[in-house]
Design an enzyme around this catalytic site. Structure first.
Site, short mmCIF file in Angstrom:
data_model
loop_
_atom_site.label_atom_id
_atom_site.label_comp_id
_atom_site.label_asym_id
_atom_site.label_seq_id
_atom_site.Cartn_x
_atom_site.Cartn_y
_atom_site.Cartn_z
N GLU A 42 44.69 9.30 -91.36
CA GLU A 42 45.71 10.35 -91.56
C GLU A 42 47.03 9.78 -92.03
OE1 GLU A 42 42.83 12.93 -90.69
OE2 GLU A 42 44.78 13.29 -91.61
N HIS A 72 43.55 10.07 -98.17
CA HIS A 72 42.18 10.01 -97.63
C HIS A 72 41.23 9.49 -98.71
CE1 HIS A 72 42.83 11.89 -93.80
NE2 HIS A 72 43.22 13.05 -94.30
N TYR A 87 46.70 12.90 -85.58
CA TYR A 87 47.94 13.14 -86.30
C TYR A 87 49.14 12.61 -85.50
CZ TYR A 87 44.87 16.25 -88.91
OH TYR A 87 43.82 16.77 -89.64
N HIS A 145 42.29 23.69 -86.64
CA HIS A 145 41.54 22.57 -86.06
C HIS A 145 40.74 22.97 -84.82
CE1 HIS A 145 44.49 20.96 -88.72
NE2 HIS A 145 43.87 19.80 -88.73
N HIS A 185 48.97 13.41 -98.95
CA HIS A 185 48.19 13.22 -97.72
C HIS A 185 46.69 13.22 -98.02
CE1 HIS A 185 47.11 13.59 -93.46
NE2 HIS A 185 46.16 14.39 -93.91
N GLU A 186 46.25 14.22 -98.79
CA GLU A 186 44.82 14.31 -99.11
C GLU A 186 44.39 13.15 -100.00
OE1 GLU A 186 44.79 17.31 -96.64
OE2 GLU A 186 43.07 16.25 -97.45
N HIS A 212 42.10 25.63 -95.85
CA HIS A 212 42.73 24.47 -95.22
C HIS A 212 42.33 23.22 -95.99
CE1 HIS A 212 45.02 22.76 -91.89
NE2 HIS A 212 44.25 21.72 -92.08
N ALA A 213 43.32 22.40 -96.37
CA ALA A 213 43.07 21.26 -97.27
C ALA A 213 42.15 20.23 -96.63
CB ALA A 213 44.40 20.60 -97.64
O1 LIG Z 1 45.12 19.30 -91.21
C1 LIG Z 1 45.89 18.64 -91.86
C2 LIG Z 1 45.55 18.20 -93.28
C3 LIG Z 1 44.04 18.33 -93.51
C4 LIG Z 1 43.28 16.98 -93.35
O2 LIG Z 1 43.48 16.18 -94.49
O3 LIG Z 1 43.77 16.25 -92.23
C5 LIG Z 1 41.74 17.25 -93.17
C6 LIG Z 1 41.44 18.16 -91.97
C7 LIG Z 1 39.97 18.39 -91.90
C8 LIG Z 1 39.16 17.54 -91.11
C9 LIG Z 1 37.77 17.74 -91.06
C10 LIG Z 1 37.19 18.79 -91.80
C11 LIG Z 1 38.01 19.61 -92.60
C12 LIG Z 1 39.39 19.41 -92.66
N1 LIG Z 1 41.08 15.95 -92.93
C13 LIG Z 1 40.38 15.36 -93.93
O4 LIG Z 1 40.20 15.85 -95.03
C14 LIG Z 1 39.80 14.04 -93.58
C15 LIG Z 1 39.44 13.14 -94.57
C16 LIG Z 1 38.92 11.90 -94.23
C17 LIG Z 1 38.75 11.55 -92.89
C18 LIG Z 1 39.08 12.46 -91.91
C19 LIG Z 1 39.62 13.70 -92.24
N2 LIG Z 1 47.11 18.27 -91.39
C20 LIG Z 1 47.46 18.63 -90.03
C21 LIG Z 1 48.61 17.77 -89.49
C22 LIG Z 1 49.85 17.88 -90.33
C23 LIG Z 1 50.82 18.81 -90.20
N3 LIG Z 1 51.82 18.58 -91.12
C24 LIG Z 1 51.48 17.53 -91.88
C25 LIG Z 1 52.13 16.92 -92.93
C26 LIG Z 1 51.51 15.84 -93.51
C27 LIG Z 1 50.28 15.41 -93.06
C28 LIG Z 1 49.62 16.02 -92.00
C29 LIG Z 1 50.23 17.08 -91.42
C30 LIG Z 1 47.85 20.14 -89.99
O5 LIG Z 1 47.92 20.76 -91.07
O6 LIG Z 1 48.03 20.61 -88.88
ZN LIG Z 2 44.29 14.37 -93.13
#
Ligand SMILES: O=C(CCC(O)(O)[C@H](Cc1ccccc1)NC(=O)c1ccccc1)N[C@@H](Cc1c[nH]c2ccccc12)C(=O)O
Ligand SMILES: [Zn+2]
Length: 610
Positions: free
Chosen positions: A396, A372, A508, A498, A368-369, A338-339
């Site tokens: 996000e 961050h 999100y 998550h 998206h990444e 998971h990214a």
């Molecule tokens: O989970 C993610 C992307 C991963 C993340 O970049 O949000 C990542 C999740 C994560 C959080 C904590 C630990 C490990 C992974 N969040 C981060 O890397 C992050 C970086 C800085 C601050 C807070 C979080 N997206 C969600 C929501 C989503 C769905 N479709 C999308 C399209 C575009 C953007 C987001 C989404 C998902 O896949 O359900």
């Molecule tokens: Zn994110």
């Protein structure tokens, strides 16, 4: 001013240096585990986490000895306010060890889950018919399909109802079902920690990040405004799926079977764009084929994204980023696919971990990444306690705002991922439809994930009814149903990263609303004229300047102030008007298409499709 405040200020300086050192060591051990899921790396992480917790507890004790609420300097007061919330480190060591152990093991189970291919499944069924019960060992050997990229590709490509239902169930059996018991204990320990921090439960502690006592009603109001958009999209897609799969599989006034929407959680519907788009025969807006044809690599995708950020005058990725990031799934070890984007707290080392597939959807995720990382770079000069998003939704939204420009046909053509554009009303509807399948379809899922979790943490949902409650919410908000009967033996929320990853999700939903506020504000700064959905802020230094002004703040000011800066004083709230404005032409078109049909859905059993 009182000597206490001067001492307090001194204390914060010392704290900040130590915090960055301890944070670096903690993040490094977390990274080592996430990029190589071995027992040794898990033990290192668990040990390092306890050391980090001791440091935090020490700092918290010292901080709370100051009368910081009387301090005059608002920034000093705000820093102490953040320091006064200790988090899970407030737990007695034994409980913290158990919590961290459960957390690491749930992440491991999810990230290493595999399923058998459908074909093999059919074979196994045949064999059992002739009562040959010694399953050959090869069956287990071939059960090597991972979520990324294998299962994700199947869900997008297959249009075989039964194969999709098999994959949908097999994934849940091998991920969520396996962690149900651990999650129940995890909730207890999380709530113990929340109460030690003075909160009623962990859900209340999570909502603290939004610094708003009207947060829940604001969310409900946003959902009420966005429901009509979702209902119209749902009714249209349902009709298209009925014509594809037959009206014996989907009721014209019922929920949509969750496994037919091209995504494991039906959280975005980009996977069904090809065969549901309003005007077929136009140039496809999914540029995946062109990316593959051009032999694009993950690195190319990262360079495309960085170039967009630098075209706005924003910061480029520093050398350690290119040196240490993991942007392709390794073949020699298990990792958390998971990214995610990582800040190593030393102002130099920033990384992305992503099992990048060469698809348009993953090009969006790269943005998206990288959003961050850009936020990390922009607030790097803030004190460590302010090196956060203005609120988690802001973090996000950054990358997604740029992706709204990148996705325009005009931009895709500019980077030669699209050879021709259908620059006419039908082409525009197709484009808005493709963006709606990413953004509008996501809204109810983005909302219900933490509605469910807050219910569990608060005890409103008892652990005996976790899965039933999940499917009630999935029916009520998303209008989807499970193709296979669900019971309390299952744990379907656990099949979404998550939940075992313990990452809050309402961020999100917030992001998908505010990113259109940001898009509108940046388009105005860029001098865009015409409909919002045609705006591409590429190379606009004015847009970059405005975005940078907001991102540099980190969490040093309440997010309402950051919102006011972004919108030029127009509002300090979350506002659904820009997303509604963006999709307006599509919504009018959908209303016209749906005028002789039922909107919405009913079902008398949320645990199985009618
Ligand atoms: O989970 C993610 C992307 C991963 C993340 O970049 O949000 C990542 C999740 C994560 C959080 C904590 C630990 C490990 C992974 N969040 C981060 O890397 C992050 C970086 C800085 C601050 C807070 C979080 N997206 C969600 C929501 C989503 C769905 N479709 C999308 C399209 C575009 C953007 C987001 C989404 C998902 O896949 O359900
Ligand atoms: Zn994110």
């Amino acid at each position: 001013d009182n000597p206490d405040e001067a001492e307090g200020f001194e204390f914060l300086q010392t704290y900040d240096k130590r915090a960055s050192q301890e944070c670096y060591l903690s993040v490094l051990s977390n990274w080592a585990y996430a990029t190589n899921l071995t027992e040794e790396n898990k033990q290192n992480l668990l040990e390092r986490s306890l050391v980090y917790a001791e440091f935090q507890k020490e700092a918290w004790k010292n901080a709370t000895s100051f009368a910081w609420k009387q301090f005059k300097n608002p920034s000093t007061r705000r820093l102490f306010k953040f320091l006064s919330i200790l988090g899970t480190a407030a737990l007695p060591t034994e409980k913290l060890k158990e919590l961290n152990e459960i957390s690491a093991s749930m992440e491991d189970t999810y990230s290493t889950s595999k399923i058998c291919p459908y074909s093999l499944q059919v074979v196994i069924t045949d064999e059992s018919e002739n009562l040959d019960d010694d399953k050959s060992s090869s069956e287990e050997e071939n059960c090597t399909l991972s979520l990324e990229p294998d299962i994700t590709r199947i869900l997008k490509k297959s249009q075989n109802y039964d194969e999709l239902a098999y994959v949908w169930k097999a994934w849940r059996d091998s991920s969520g079902k396996k962690i149900r018991k651990r999650y129940e204990r995890f909730v207890e320990l999380s709530n113990d920690a929340a109460r030690l921090n003075g909160f009623a439960d962990m859900g209340e502690m999570w909502r603290e990040s939004y610094e708003s006592d009207t947060f829940l009603e604001d969310l409900e109001n946003l959902w009420k405004q966005l429901l009509p958009l979702y209902e119209n999209l749902h009714a249209y897609v349902r009709r298209k799926l009925i014509s594809k799969y037959g009206n014996d599989k989907i009721r014209p006034d019922g929920p949509i079977p969750a496994h037919l929407l091209g995504n494991m959680w039906a959280q975005d519907w980009a996977g069904v764009q090809e065969f549901t788009e309003p005007y077929p025969g136009k140039p496809s807006l999914d540029v995946t084929p062109q990316m593959v044809e051009q032999n694009m690599t993950a690195l190319d995708m990262f360079n495309i994204s960085e170039e967009f950020f630098s075209s706005l005058g924003l910061k480029e990725m520093p050398p350690p980023f290119w040196e240490h990031s993991v942007i392709e799934k390794p073949t020699d070890r298990e990792i958390v696919c998971h990214a995610s984007a990582w800040d190593f707290c030393n102002g130099k080392d920033y990384r992305i971990k992503q099992c990048t597939d060469i698809t348009m959807q993953d090009l969006i995720t790269v943005h998206h990444e990288m959003g961050h990382i850009e936020y990390y770079l922009q607030y790097a000069d803030q004190p460590s306690l302010f090196r956060e998003g203005a609120n988690p939704g802001f973090h996000e939204a950054v990358g997604d705002v740029l992706a709204l420009s990148v996705s325009t046909p005009k931009h895709l053509k500019a980077i030669s991922l699209l050879n021709e554009i259908a620059d006419d009303p039908e082409g525009d509807i197709n484009y808005l439809y493709s963006i709606a399948l990413d953004k509008i379809s996501f809204l109810p899922f983005g909302y219900l994930m933490d509605l469910w979790r807050w219910g569990i943490f608060s005890g409103n949902t008892s652990v005996e009814e976790m899965n039933t409650k999940w499917w009630e919410l999935r029916l009520k908000y998303q209008g989807v149903c499970p193709p296979v009967k669900r019971t309390e033996e299952d744990f379907d929320p656990g099949a979404k990263y998550h939940i075992p990853g313990n990452t809050p999700y309402i961020r999100y939903f917030v992001s998908f609303v505010i990113q259109f506020q940001f898009h509108k504000a940046l388009c105005e700064a860029a001098g865009h004229e015409g409909p919002l959905y045609k705006c591409d802020i590429y190379q606009s230094k004015e847009a970059g300047k405005l975005l940078s002004q907001v991102l540099q703040l980190g969490s040093s000011k309440p997010w309402t102030e950051a919102m006011k800066i972004m919108t030029g004083g127009k509002t300090n709230k979350m506002d659904a008007a820009p997303i509604i404005e963006y999709f307006d032409p599509l919504i009018q078109w959908l209303k016209e298409q749906n005028k002789n049909y039922t909107l919405g859905w009913t079902s008398n059993d949320p645990t199985i499709c009618p």
